[in-house]
Structure formats: C-alpha cells, structure tokens
Design a protein around this motif. Sequence first.
Motif, short mmCIF file in Angstrom:
data_model
loop_
_atom_site.label_atom_id
_atom_site.label_comp_id
_atom_site.label_asym_id
_atom_site.label_seq_id
_atom_site.Cartn_x
_atom_site.Cartn_y
_atom_site.Cartn_z
N ASP A 6 0.84 -1.25 0.08
CA ASP A 6 0.05 0.03 -0.08
C ASP A 6 0.68 1.34 -0.09
O ASP A 6 0.65 2.28 -0.73
CB ASP A 6 -1.03 -0.05 1.15
CG ASP A 6 -2.27 -1.01 0.93
OD1 ASP A 6 -2.30 -1.59 -0.09
OD2 ASP A 6 -2.76 -1.37 1.87
N GLY A 10 0.86 3.80 -3.08
CA GLY A 10 0.54 5.14 -2.80
C GLY A 10 1.64 6.16 -3.29
O GLY A 10 1.05 6.96 -3.60
N PHE A 13 1.25 6.05 -7.18
CA PHE A 13 -0.03 7.00 -7.46
C PHE A 13 0.12 8.34 -7.32
O PHE A 13 -0.47 9.17 -8.18
CB PHE A 13 -1.31 6.26 -6.80
CG PHE A 13 -1.78 4.94 -7.27
CD1 PHE A 13 -1.88 4.82 -8.67
CD2 PHE A 13 -2.23 3.95 -6.44
CE1 PHE A 13 -2.44 3.53 -9.35
CE2 PHE A 13 -2.54 2.78 -6.99
CZ PHE A 13 -2.65 2.59 -8.38
N LEU A 14 0.67 8.63 -6.30
CA LEU A 14 1.11 10.15 -6.03
C LEU A 14 1.98 10.63 -7.06
O LEU A 14 1.40 11.75 -7.67
CB LEU A 14 1.82 10.37 -4.50
CG LEU A 14 2.23 11.73 -4.26
CD1 LEU A 14 1.06 12.83 -4.34
CD2 LEU A 14 3.13 11.87 -3.24
N SER A 50 -3.89 12.28 -6.37
CA SER A 50 -2.62 12.86 -5.80
C SER A 50 -3.19 12.76 -4.12
O SER A 50 -2.46 12.42 -3.29
CB SER A 50 -2.21 14.00 -5.95
OG SER A 50 -1.53 13.96 -7.40
N SER A 53 -4.00 9.36 -2.77
CA SER A 53 -2.81 8.49 -2.56
C SER A 53 -2.07 9.09 -1.30
O SER A 53 -1.46 8.32 -0.59
CB SER A 53 -1.77 8.59 -3.71
OG SER A 53 -1.33 9.84 -4.20
#
Length: 154
Positions: A6, A10, A13-14, A50, A53
């Motif tokens: 995760d 994250g 994805f950020l 953003s 994430s």
Amino acid sequence: MNRTFDRYAGIVFLAAGAAFMLESKNISSSAYGSSIGANIFPFVLGLLLSLLSLRLVYGTFRYKRQEEKKKESLDYKRFGIILAAAVLYAFFLEEIGFVIGTFLFLMIGFQTMQRGRIWVSLLISAVFSFGVYYLFVHVLDGSLPGFPAWLGLT
C-alpha cells in the motif's frame, strides 16, 4: 491490507497524479464550443488521485502490527477483469459513447467486486453515468461523446 504494498502503491499513484496535473498544463485551455478547457478534467483527476494517494500513504503508518502478520492472497481474477474492462472502456469510448460506456464499466466493476444486488448496481451505474454526463455537458458546457449515432439519440 499489506502495508508495504500500500505504501509503494500510494507513492506510485502520487507520482502519477502529479504527472497528470503537470501534463494537463500542456493541453489547450480552450475548446471549440466549450466554456471550460480540455485541461480541467485531467488536472482535477490528477489532483484527486494525488490526494487519495497521500491519504493511502498516511494510512500505512497507522496500520497495526497484527494486521501485517496475516498473509493475504491476491485476487488476480478480479484484478484482470477490472483491468480488461478499463482497457475496453477507454478503447470503445468514442464508438459507444460516454453514458453507455461508463454504465457498462461500472456494472462490470460492481458485479466483479460484489456479486448480487443487481438492482442497486443498475441504479448507481445509471444515475452516475447520466449525472456526470448532464453535469459536464449541460451545466459546465463541456463536451463528451454522448450516444452512438446508430441509436439515433443525438
């Protein structure tokens, strides 16, 4: 929930959200027949990605150690179905239109994640598809592919 996965997801994805926001600045800010530009939607999606994430990365620091010890098996079948649906959605969006494409994508996603409750899935998919289309096209004066020409609704 796997804390390490995760956290890395994250961060990825950020970075993707930030890239969407930066690259949306390269899209023209005005479109013919539209009061909002084509760059707004990718920027907002990048911002949303953003923020979500960042929330995911923040949440990984709050996981309890007990949850980390459990071993989870990954569900590749569901992932594959939703990935295929997303690719087909993007590929056929112009041909079948936003409303029908989004409705079908949401129905596949809902039924993949949780079988049953078909009427609830139908209702949510229809309301979301028509609602977003109406909001974007009629309220914001944007443009989306509506319905396919062979239906005769345009």
